[in-house]
Each structure stands twice: as structure tokens, then as C-alpha cells.
Write a protein that holds these residues in place. Structure first.
Motif, PDB file in Angstrom:
ATOM      1  N   GLY A  79       0.791  -1.221   0.000  1.00  0.00           N
ATOM      2  CA  GLY A  79       0.000   0.000   0.000  1.00  0.00           C
ATOM      3  C   GLY A  79       0.821   1.267   0.000  1.00  0.00           C
ATOM      4  N   ASP A  80       2.093   1.180  -0.355  1.00  0.00           N
ATOM      5  CA  ASP A  80       2.958   2.363  -0.389  1.00  0.00           C
ATOM      6  C   ASP A  80       2.324   3.422  -1.287  1.00  0.00           C
ATOM      7  OD1 ASP A  80       5.079   4.224  -1.190  1.00  0.00           O
ATOM      8  OD2 ASP A  80       6.460   2.806  -0.242  1.00  0.00           O
ATOM      9  N   PRO A  81       2.063   4.627  -0.778  1.00  0.00           N
ATOM     10  CA  PRO A  81       1.399   5.653  -1.591  1.00  0.00           C
ATOM     11  C   PRO A  81       2.197   6.074  -2.813  1.00  0.00           C
ATOM     12  CG  PRO A  81       2.251   6.592   0.460  1.00  0.00           C
ATOM     13  CD  PRO A  81       2.352   5.096   0.584  1.00  0.00           C
ATOM     14  N   ARG A  82       3.513   5.895  -2.780  1.00  0.00           N
ATOM     15  CA  ARG A  82       4.315   6.250  -3.955  1.00  0.00           C
ATOM     16  C   ARG A  82       4.000   5.328  -5.121  1.00  0.00           C
ATOM     17  NH1 ARG A  82      10.074   5.829  -1.159  1.00  0.00           N
ATOM     18  NH2 ARG A  82       9.034   3.881  -0.547  1.00  0.00           N
ATOM     19  N   ILE A  83       3.827   4.042  -4.841  1.00  0.00           N
ATOM     20  CA  ILE A  83       3.455   3.104  -5.895  1.00  0.00           C
ATOM     21  C   ILE A  83       2.047   3.416  -6.397  1.00  0.00           C
ATOM     22  CG2 ILE A  83       3.003   0.677  -6.430  1.00  0.00           C
ATOM     23  CD1 ILE A  83       5.954   1.285  -6.154  1.00  0.00           C
ATOM     24  N   ASP A  84       1.145   3.758  -5.480  1.00  0.00           N
ATOM     25  CA  ASP A  84      -0.210   4.114  -5.877  1.00  0.00           C
ATOM     26  C   ASP A  84      -0.202   5.320  -6.808  1.00  0.00           C
ATOM     27  OD1 ASP A  84      -1.266   2.064  -4.396  1.00  0.00           O
ATOM     28  OD2 ASP A  84      -1.762   3.325  -2.660  1.00  0.00           O
ATOM     29  N   ARG A  85       0.652   6.302  -6.514  1.00  0.00           N
ATOM     30  CA  ARG A  85       0.709   7.500  -7.356  1.00  0.00           C
ATOM     31  C   ARG A  85       1.252   7.161  -8.738  1.00  0.00           C
ATOM     32  NH1 ARG A  85      -1.381  11.336  -9.861  1.00  0.00           N
ATOM     33  NH2 ARG A  85       0.100  12.818 -10.740  1.00  0.00           N
ATOM     34  N   ILE A  86       2.226   6.288  -8.813  1.00  0.00           N
ATOM     35  CA  ILE A  86       2.757   5.873 -10.117  1.00  0.00           C
ATOM     36  C   ILE A  86       1.666   5.178 -10.918  1.00  0.00           C
ATOM     37  CG2 ILE A  86       4.382   4.305 -11.250  1.00  0.00           C
ATOM     38  CD1 ILE A  86       6.345   4.919  -8.924  1.00  0.00           C
ATOM     39  N   ARG A  87       0.906   4.330 -10.243  1.00  0.00           N
ATOM     40  CA  ARG A  87      -0.192   3.637 -10.922  1.00  0.00           C
ATOM     41  C   ARG A  87      -1.220   4.633 -11.451  1.00  0.00           C
ATOM     42  NH1 ARG A  87      -2.138   1.159  -6.869  1.00  0.00           N
ATOM     43  NH2 ARG A  87      -0.915  -0.756  -7.053  1.00  0.00           N
ATOM     44  N   GLU A  88      -1.561   5.605 -10.610  1.00  0.00           N
ATOM     45  CA  GLU A  88      -2.540   6.612 -11.020  1.00  0.00           C
ATOM     46  C   GLU A  88      -2.043   7.418 -12.218  1.00  0.00           C
ATOM     47  OE1 GLU A  88      -3.071   8.875  -7.523  1.00  0.00           O
ATOM     48  OE2 GLU A  88      -4.153   7.280  -6.434  1.00  0.00           O
ATOM     49  N   ARG A  89      -0.762   7.788 -12.177  1.00  0.00           N
ATOM     50  CA  ARG A  89      -0.199   8.572 -13.278  1.00  0.00           C
ATOM     51  C   ARG A  89      -0.215   7.772 -14.574  1.00  0.00           C
ATOM     52  NH1 ARG A  89      -0.003  12.644 -16.327  1.00  0.00           N
ATOM     53  NH2 ARG A  89       1.998  13.078 -17.319  1.00  0.00           N
ATOM     54  N   TYR A  90       0.117   6.506 -14.477  1.00  0.00           N
ATOM     55  CA  TYR A  90       0.090   5.648 -15.655  1.00  0.00           C
ATOM     56  C   TYR A  90      -1.320   5.582 -16.244  1.00  0.00           C
ATOM     57  CZ  TYR A  90       0.059   1.330 -18.367  1.00  0.00           C
ATOM     58  OH  TYR A  90      -0.119   0.400 -19.362  1.00  0.00           O
ATOM     59  N   GLU A  91      -2.302   5.387 -15.381  1.00  0.00           N
ATOM     60  CA  GLU A  91      -3.678   5.273 -15.851  1.00  0.00           C
ATOM     61  C   GLU A  91      -4.156   6.570 -16.493  1.00  0.00           C
ATOM     62  OE1 GLU A  91      -5.693   3.970 -12.350  1.00  0.00           O
ATOM     63  OE2 GLU A  91      -5.155   1.853 -12.668  1.00  0.00           O
ATOM     64  N   GLU A  92      -3.718   7.706 -15.959  1.00  0.00           N
ATOM     65  CA  GLU A  92      -4.058   8.995 -16.555  1.00  0.00           C
ATOM     66  C   GLU A  92      -3.534   9.084 -17.982  1.00  0.00           C
ATOM     67  OE1 GLU A  92      -2.298  11.872 -14.031  1.00  0.00           O
ATOM     68  OE2 GLU A  92      -3.705  11.551 -12.358  1.00  0.00           O
ATOM     69  N   MET A  93      -2.285   8.674 -18.176  1.00  0.00           N
ATOM     70  CA  MET A  93      -1.687   8.761 -19.511  1.00  0.00           C
ATOM     71  C   MET A  93      -2.355   7.795 -20.478  1.00  0.00           C
ATOM     72  SD  MET A  93       2.363   9.363 -18.760  1.00  0.00           S
ATOM     73  CE  MET A  93       2.477   8.297 -17.319  1.00  0.00           C
ATOM     74  N   MET A  94      -2.646   6.585 -20.021  1.00  0.00           N
ATOM     75  CA  MET A  94      -3.269   5.605 -20.901  1.00  0.00           C
ATOM     76  C   MET A  94      -4.679   6.032 -21.306  1.00  0.00           C
ATOM     77  SD  MET A  94      -1.026   3.339 -21.511  1.00  0.00           S
ATOM     78  CE  MET A  94      -1.899   1.927 -22.164  1.00  0.00           C
ATOM     79  N   ALA A  95      -5.341   6.798 -20.460  1.00  0.00           N
ATOM     80  CA  ALA A  95      -6.704   7.236 -20.760  1.00  0.00           C
ATOM     81  C   ALA A  95      -6.733   8.520 -21.598  1.00  0.00           C
ATOM     82  CB  ALA A  95      -7.476   7.457 -19.461  1.00  0.00           C
ATOM     83  N   ASP A  96      -5.615   9.192 -21.700  1.00  0.00           N
ATOM     84  CA  ASP A  96      -5.567  10.473 -22.403  1.00  0.00           C
ATOM     85  C   ASP A  96      -5.582  10.251 -23.907  1.00  0.00           C
ATOM     86  OD1 ASP A  96      -5.029  13.013 -23.398  1.00  0.00           O
ATOM     87  OD2 ASP A  96      -3.707  13.514 -21.730  1.00  0.00           O
ATOM     88  N   LYS A  97      -6.607  10.739 -24.560  1.00  0.00           N
ATOM     89  CA  LYS A  97      -6.734  10.550 -26.000  1.00  0.00           C
ATOM     90  C   LYS A  97      -6.237  11.754 -26.793  1.00  0.00           C
ATOM     91  CE  LYS A  97     -10.626   7.393 -25.465  1.00  0.00           C
ATOM     92  NZ  LYS A  97      -9.734   6.230 -25.663  1.00  0.00           N
ATOM     93  N   GLY A  98      -5.604  12.701 -26.114  1.00  0.00           N
ATOM     94  CA  GLY A  98      -5.162  13.895 -26.815  1.00  0.00           C
ATOM     95  C   GLY A  98      -3.661  14.056 -26.904  1.00  0.00           C
ATOM     96  N   LEU A  99      -2.903  12.976 -26.672  1.00  0.00           N
ATOM     97  CA  LEU A  99      -1.447  13.089 -26.729  1.00  0.00           C
ATOM     98  C   LEU A  99      -0.985  13.335 -28.165  1.00  0.00           C
ATOM     99  CD1 LEU A  99      -0.365  10.204 -24.327  1.00  0.00           C
ATOM    100  CD2 LEU A  99      -0.573  12.642 -23.819  1.00  0.00           C
ATOM    101  N   GLU A 100      -0.066  14.263 -28.307  1.00  0.00           N
ATOM    102  CA  GLU A 100       0.522  14.558 -29.620  1.00  0.00           C
ATOM    103  C   GLU A 100       1.779  13.718 -29.785  1.00  0.00           C
ATOM    104  OE1 GLU A 100       1.265  18.705 -29.551  1.00  0.00           O
ATOM    105  OE2 GLU A 100      -0.865  19.259 -29.450  1.00  0.00           O
ATOM    106  N   LYS A 101       1.985  13.175 -30.965  1.00  0.00           N
ATOM    107  CA  LYS A 101       3.129  12.283 -31.144  1.00  0.00           C
ATOM    108  C   LYS A 101       4.091  12.796 -32.205  1.00  0.00           C
ATOM    109  CE  LYS A 101       0.570   9.241 -34.274  1.00  0.00           C
ATOM    110  NZ  LYS A 101       0.120   7.862 -34.537  1.00  0.00           N
ATOM    111  N   SER A 102       5.344  12.439 -32.005  1.00  0.00           N
ATOM    112  CA  SER A 102       6.393  12.725 -32.979  1.00  0.00           C
ATOM    113  C   SER A 102       7.410  11.598 -32.880  1.00  0.00           C
ATOM    114  CB  SER A 102       7.055  14.083 -32.710  1.00  0.00           C
ATOM    115  OG  SER A 102       7.694  14.074 -31.444  1.00  0.00           O
ATOM    116  N   ALA A 103       8.241  11.470 -33.902  1.00  0.00           N
ATOM    117  CA  ALA A 103       9.213  10.381 -33.902  1.00  0.00           C
ATOM    118  C   ALA A 103      10.423  10.772 -34.743  1.00  0.00           C
ATOM    119  CB  ALA A 103       8.583   9.108 -34.453  1.00  0.00           C
ATOM    120  N   TYR A 104      11.549  10.168 -34.426  1.00  0.00           N
ATOM    121  CA  TYR A 104      12.728  10.321 -35.265  1.00  0.00           C
ATOM    122  C   TYR A 104      13.537   9.033 -35.225  1.00  0.00           C
ATOM    123  CZ  TYR A 104      15.289  11.432 -30.895  1.00  0.00           C
ATOM    124  OH  TYR A 104      15.832  11.402 -29.634  1.00  0.00           O
ATOM    125  N   ARG A 105      14.311   8.823 -36.285  1.00  0.00           N
ATOM    126  CA  ARG A 105      15.074   7.592 -36.443  1.00  0.00           C
ATOM    127  C   ARG A 105      16.443   7.701 -35.794  1.00  0.00           C
ATOM    128  NH1 ARG A 105      13.433   2.861 -37.530  1.00  0.00           N
ATOM    129  NH2 ARG A 105      15.397   2.385 -38.545  1.00  0.00           N
TER     130      ARG A 105
END
Length: 253
Positions: A79-105
Motif C-alpha cells: 500500500g505504499d502511496p508512492r506506488i499508488d501515485r505511479i499507478r494513477e499517473r500511468y492510468e491517466e496517460m493511458m486514458a488520455d486521448k489527446g497526446l501529440e506524437k512525434s518520432a525520429y530515427r
């Protein structure tokens, strides 16, 4: 050696799974480049796999096995709150449908490998970064970095490769894949939990094999280099020379 477009990424990666379950970031094997963040749900990438590899499965949500501390990491209690916060942050990013992407080789000198860096941004800031690198032979590594206010908080790293199954025939080519997946949970630039899992078997089944593989403590020995790479890629394409120096010549841990 450049990564041929015919080679697809295989091996479902477990997404950040643990805590409320026993799985940590999982493996999935996309047949399209990892991290299509344009739809807000970047797909994990994994070790190189031959044509005909299975399509990817969606990553599971993050978590950490109940209080499994890792040698070389800070103590992590259930139940370490730091792990919980990492989980929450991950879920926020995975749910975000507005991320802009770019790439380079990335192309290594002398044809000794190459790959691609993919950045997924929100309001100009990098939320997710991926570094896919293929070295000589059928080896490939993929780093996926997740950030919170410019600081990496979670690193998913898959490394491995594939070979032709000696029992296969020209009309039914089969391959054997092997991958090791490392997961580093980071707080204030320090790993607080390091996990790993390994699977080897038919490329068509490697995703399921990896999902079923047990989590094991990792000694965090790869976390320092991974965190440095996570910092370098924040510089975007302007930092491509530094990123190339960091990855060229090493396609494995």
C-alpha cells in the motif's frame, strides 16, 4: 543493420501491473510500431519477432506485488502511496486521448543497429517516450518511459530476440522468442521497486507465456542507465546524438 519493416514487434508486454494483483507492466506485441499514442492508448512494444507474430494485447494497469522489495531499491511496504501515485499517473496517460506524437530515427555508425524514438506530449510536455533499438541479429530492446511533471516515474524495458524453430518447415515457418522484461518504479530519481520476468517459447504464444510468468525481484542494476536514457530523450530530436551514443552498441541489458 537497419530494422526491416518486415520484422514486427512481438510479445505482449504486461503493463504496470502489481499491487492489487500480482502482475506488473505487461508485455504485448504490436504488429504496428509501439506507442500509437494518437488514439490515447499507446501499445507496449517488445523484443523483435518474425513475420506472422500475433497481434498485441492491451496492457494491464500498473500495480506492484504486495510489498516485494527489491535489492538495491528503497523499502516498499504494502500500500505504499508512492506506488499508488505511479499507478494513477500511468492510468491517466493511458486514458488520455489527446497526446501529440512525434518520432525520429536512430542509425548507428557502420550499420551496427538502429531504431526509433517516439515521443507523446501533452501541452508540449513529454508524457510517454519510447526508444526501440534493434542490434545485429534478431535482437531488439524497447524502453518505455512514463513521466510526471518532467520526472520519469516508471520504466518498462523489454529485451530479447527470436530464432527459427528447428522443427519448422518452409511451408509452416515457426519461431522461438525469448524476452526478459524489467520494470522500474522511480520516486525522486531513485528506484523504489525493481521487478523482472522472463519467458521463452513459440512466438505465437510468447505473450501469454510472459503474462503467466512470475514476477521476481530485480537488483536494479539496469535502472541507472535507463533513468539516464529517460532524461536524454526529453531533449527531443535535438538530443538525438546523445541518445544514439547511449543506445548504439548495446541492444541488451
Amino acid at each position: 543493420m537497419k530494422i526491416r519493416s518486415a520484422i514486427v514487434l512481438s510479445i505482449p508486454l504486461l503493463a504496470l501491473g502489481c499491487g492489487r494483483g500480482e502482475l506488473a507492466p505487461g508485455s504485448s506485441s504490436p504488429t504496428t510500431p509501439a506507442g500509437s499514442a494518437g488514439d490515447g492508448e499507446p501499445q507496449p512494444a517488445a523484443t523483435a519477432a518474425p513475420p506472422g507474430a500475433p497481434a498485441p494485447s492491451r496492457s494491464e494497469a500498473p500495480g506492484a506485488p504486495g510489498g516485494a522489495a527489491s535489492p538495491g531499491a528503497a523499502e516498499v511496504a504494502p500500500g505504499d502511496p508512492r506506488i499508488d501515485r505511479i499507478r494513477e499517473r500511468y492510468e491517466e496517460m493511458m486514458a488520455d486521448k489527446g497526446l501529440e506524437k512525434s518520432a525520429y530515427r536512430l542509425e548507428c555508425p557502420g550499420g551496427e543497429g538502429g531504431g526509433e524514438v517516439r515521443l507523446h506530449r501533452k501541452d508540449g510536455a513529454v508524457s510517454i517516450a519510447e526508444v526501440q533499438f534493434g542490434g545485429p541479429g534478431h535482437n531488439e530492446s524497447v524502453h518505455r518511459f512514463y513521466y510526471d511533471r518532467g520526472e520519469v516515474v516508471f520504466i518498462l524495458y523489454d529485451t530479447g530476440g527470436w530464432s527459427w524453430d528447428p522443427k519448422s518447415t518452409p511451408d509452416r515457418p515457426e519461431t522461438i522468442s525469448s524476452t526478459t522484461q524489467f520494470r522500474y518504479y522511480v520516486h525522486e530519481d531513485r528506484p523504489i521497486l525493481c521487478l523482472k520476468k522472463h519467458a521463452k517459447g513459440s512466438s505465437r504464444e510468447i505473450g501469454a507465456l510472459l503474462n503467466r510468468a512470475p514476477n521476481e525481484p530485480d537488483d536494479c542494476s539496469g535502472a541507472t542507465a535507463a533513468r539516464r536514457l529517460a532524461s536524454l530523450v526529453l531533449g527531443g530530436e535535438k538530443a538525438s546524438d546523445d541518445v544514439k551514443r547511449a543506445v548504439c552498441g548495446r541492444s541488451s541489458r
